[in-house]
Scaffold this active site. Structure first.
Site: not given
Length: 152
Positions: A91, A57, A50
């Site tokens: 992401h 993540d 992150c």
């Protein structure tokens, strides 16, 4: 036989790249050029960081592509994906960057990525991107990754 003389990583001990921008993606000639078929890579334990907290993540990533003149060399792809382990990015950035690097390298007839991210803070973020419509007549199975259900 596939000509591997231009490859710099296959069959050699190499250091894992520390950043995705430094990772060397390599390609080999497609021995079946002119035949449309799907190649699938699955990375069920993808990790990045992150960018805000530095916490890891995790994602299950599925990459499907229809090659034209070249195939991605799998060791270079593994090293490329591994280079995200200490890389801070959202992401969406990780997922689309992976796809765009492959498109730039391979110039495939078609490519899609499904990135199924595990939740942080209770919200899963799944990212999907493709270059366009898949060519007609190609068997393209579903990616088969269920959406996150928690303790369901």
């Amino acid at each position: 036989m596939t000509d591997t003389s231009s490859l710099s990583q296959l069959g050699r001990q190499v250091e894992a790249p520390q950043k995705p921008e430094e990772a060397v993606l390599e390609k080999v000639p497609n021995g079946n050029q002119g035949t449309d078929y799907v190649v699938r890579f699955t990375a069920p334990e993808f990790t990045s960081l992150c960018p805000m907290t530095g916490q890891p993540d995790f994602a299950h990533i599925v990459i499907d592509y229809i090659p034209d003149a070249h195939l991605v060399e799998s060791k270079s792809l593994k090293l490329f994906l591994h280079s995200f382990r200490n890389h801070g990015a959202f992401h969406e950035d990780c997922s689309v960057y992976i796809a765009k690097r492959l498109v730039e390298l391979l110039e495939p007839k078609w490519l899609r990525i499904g990135a199924y991210w595990y939740p942080r803070g209770g919200i899963p973020i799944d990212v999907f991107w493709q270059t366009g419509e898949a060519p007609q007549g190609v068997w393209l199975p579903e990616q088969g990754v269920a959406t996150y259900r928690g303790r369901g």
